[in-house]
Design a protein around this motif. Structure first.
Motif, PDB file in Angstrom:
ATOM      1  N   ALA A  44      47.030  46.202  46.876  1.00 51.34           N
ATOM      2  CA  ALA A  44      48.105  47.187  46.768  1.00 51.34           C
ATOM      3  C   ALA A  44      48.557  47.401  45.323  1.00 51.34           C
ATOM      4  O   ALA A  44      49.217  48.389  45.018  1.00 51.34           O
ATOM      5  CB  ALA A  44      49.295  46.750  47.618  1.00 51.34           C
ATOM      6  N   LEU A  45      48.186  46.504  44.419  1.00 55.45           N
ATOM      7  CA  LEU A  45      48.562  46.660  43.009  1.00 55.45           C
ATOM      8  C   LEU A  45      47.787  47.836  42.419  1.00 55.45           C
ATOM      9  O   LEU A  45      46.581  47.966  42.635  1.00 55.45           O
ATOM     10  CB  LEU A  45      48.280  45.373  42.228  1.00 55.45           C
ATOM     11  CG  LEU A  45      49.037  44.144  42.717  1.00 55.45           C
ATOM     12  CD1 LEU A  45      48.544  42.899  41.989  1.00 55.45           C
ATOM     13  CD2 LEU A  45      50.533  44.309  42.517  1.00 55.45           C
ATOM     14  N   SER A  46      48.469  48.666  41.674  1.00 53.94           N
ATOM     15  CA  SER A  46      47.892  49.940  41.225  1.00 53.94           C
ATOM     16  C   SER A  46      46.616  49.814  40.394  1.00 53.94           C
ATOM     17  O   SER A  46      45.725  50.624  40.521  1.00 53.94           O
ATOM     18  CB  SER A  46      48.934  50.748  40.456  1.00 53.94           C
ATOM     19  OG  SER A  46      49.350  50.034  39.312  1.00 53.94           O
ATOM     20  N   SER A  47      46.501  48.824  39.547  1.00 57.76           N
ATOM     21  CA  SER A  47      45.328  48.741  38.665  1.00 57.76           C
ATOM     22  C   SER A  47      44.198  47.881  39.227  1.00 57.76           C
ATOM     23  O   SER A  47      43.188  47.685  38.565  1.00 57.76           O
ATOM     24  CB  SER A  47      45.744  48.228  37.287  1.00 57.76           C
ATOM     25  OG  SER A  47      46.310  46.937  37.409  1.00 57.76           O
ATOM     26  N   VAL A  48      44.355  47.383  40.444  1.00 60.94           N
ATOM     27  CA  VAL A  48      43.331  46.522  41.052  1.00 60.94           C
ATOM     28  C   VAL A  48      42.339  47.362  41.831  1.00 60.94           C
ATOM     29  O   VAL A  48      42.711  48.131  42.708  1.00 60.94           O
ATOM     30  CB  VAL A  48      43.992  45.459  41.960  1.00 60.94           C
ATOM     31  CG1 VAL A  48      42.949  44.701  42.750  1.00 60.94           C
ATOM     32  CG2 VAL A  48      44.827  44.503  41.136  1.00 60.94           C
ATOM     33  N   LYS A  49      41.074  47.217  41.477  1.00 60.01           N
ATOM     34  CA  LYS A  49      40.016  47.972  42.146  1.00 60.01           C
ATOM     35  C   LYS A  49      39.211  47.087  43.110  1.00 60.01           C
ATOM     36  O   LYS A  49      38.623  47.574  44.049  1.00 60.01           O
ATOM     37  CB  LYS A  49      39.090  48.585  41.108  1.00 60.01           C
ATOM     38  CG  LYS A  49      39.845  49.372  40.045  1.00 60.01           C
ATOM     39  CD  LYS A  49      39.342  50.771  39.912  1.00 60.01           C
ATOM     40  CE  LYS A  49      40.006  51.584  38.853  1.00 60.01           C
ATOM     41  NZ  LYS A  49      41.398  51.500  38.648  1.00 60.01           N
ATOM     42  N   ASP A  58      51.435  40.206  35.220  1.00 58.98           N
ATOM     43  CA  ASP A  58      52.564  40.109  34.303  1.00 58.98           C
ATOM     44  C   ASP A  58      53.187  41.499  34.223  1.00 58.98           C
ATOM     45  O   ASP A  58      52.684  42.364  33.502  1.00 58.98           O
ATOM     46  CB  ASP A  58      52.104  39.642  32.924  1.00 58.98           C
ATOM     47  CG  ASP A  58      53.242  39.511  31.925  1.00 58.98           C
ATOM     48  OD1 ASP A  58      54.411  39.423  32.351  1.00 58.98           O
ATOM     49  OD2 ASP A  58      52.966  39.493  30.707  1.00 58.98           O
ATOM     50  N   GLY A  59      54.232  41.730  35.017  1.00 63.06           N
ATOM     51  CA  GLY A  59      54.829  43.063  35.076  1.00 63.06           C
ATOM     52  C   GLY A  59      53.851  44.046  35.674  1.00 63.06           C
ATOM     53  O   GLY A  59      53.370  43.870  36.783  1.00 63.06           O
ATOM     54  N   ASP A  60      53.492  45.081  34.901  1.00 64.52           N
ATOM     55  CA  ASP A  60      52.542  46.089  35.370  1.00 64.52           C
ATOM     56  C   ASP A  60      51.102  45.770  34.970  1.00 64.52           C
ATOM     57  O   ASP A  60      50.192  46.519  35.304  1.00 64.52           O
ATOM     58  CB  ASP A  60      52.914  47.471  34.809  1.00 64.52           C
ATOM     59  CG  ASP A  60      54.214  47.985  35.395  1.00 64.52           C
ATOM     60  OD1 ASP A  60      54.557  47.593  36.531  1.00 64.52           O
ATOM     61  OD2 ASP A  60      54.887  48.788  34.723  1.00 64.52           O
ATOM     62  N   THR A  61      50.916  44.693  34.241  1.00 66.83           N
ATOM     63  CA  THR A  61      49.585  44.316  33.761  1.00 66.83           C
ATOM     64  C   THR A  61      48.927  43.334  34.724  1.00 66.83           C
ATOM     65  O   THR A  61      49.536  42.340  35.104  1.00 66.83           O
ATOM     66  CB  THR A  61      49.671  43.671  32.363  1.00 66.83           C
ATOM     67  OG1 THR A  61      50.316  44.576  31.479  1.00 66.83           O
ATOM     68  CG2 THR A  61      48.300  43.313  31.830  1.00 66.83           C
ATOM     69  N   VAL A  62      47.695  43.638  35.097  1.00 69.93           N
ATOM     70  CA  VAL A  62      46.914  42.757  35.964  1.00 69.93           C
ATOM     71  C   VAL A  62      45.621  42.414  35.234  1.00 69.93           C
ATOM     72  O   VAL A  62      44.909  43.301  34.778  1.00 69.93           O
ATOM     73  CB  VAL A  62      46.583  43.425  37.311  1.00 69.93           C
ATOM     74  CG1 VAL A  62      45.759  42.486  38.188  1.00 69.93           C
ATOM     75  CG2 VAL A  62      47.843  43.860  38.028  1.00 69.93           C
ATOM     76  N   ILE A  63      45.339  41.112  35.146  1.00 67.53           N
ATOM     77  CA  ILE A  63      44.086  40.664  34.528  1.00 67.53           C
ATOM     78  C   ILE A  63      43.324  39.871  35.589  1.00 67.53           C
ATOM     79  O   ILE A  63      43.844  38.933  36.180  1.00 67.53           O
ATOM     80  CB  ILE A  63      44.346  39.752  33.302  1.00 67.53           C
ATOM     81  CG1 ILE A  63      45.241  40.459  32.286  1.00 67.53           C
ATOM     82  CG2 ILE A  63      43.022  39.330  32.673  1.00 67.53           C
ATOM     83  CD1 ILE A  63      45.719  39.545  31.185  1.00 67.53           C
TER      84      ILE A  63
END
Length: 71
Positions: A44-49, A58-63
């Motif tokens: 569901a996280l926006s940048s996760v494919k 970390d906030g809006d950052t996903v690594i």
């Protein structure tokens, strides 16, 4: 505080947990199901494919990827 999407039995996740703890970084460990398709909170996280773990948020950052997280 960081959020770490992980599995307890994952050696790459263990490597990231060790790094975070060793460096005194606070994090919340979020255990995910074994099947990637069931990792709905992670997906569901926006940048996760992909549902790959470990994933550090970390906030809006996903690594994703233990080497990139430690880097």
């Amino acid at each position: 505080m960081y959020r770490l999407f992980q599995r307890e039995d994952c050696p790459f996740c263990a490597k990231v947990r060790h790094f975070l703890t060793k460096n005194g970084l606070s994090y919340e460990a979020i255990n995910v199901p074994k099947l990637g398709s069931e990792r709905k909170e992670l997906l569901a996280l926006s940048s996760v494919k992909t549902p790959e773990v470990p994933a550090l948020v970390d906030g809006d950052t996903v690594i994703q990827d233990s080497a990139k997280i430690i880097e």
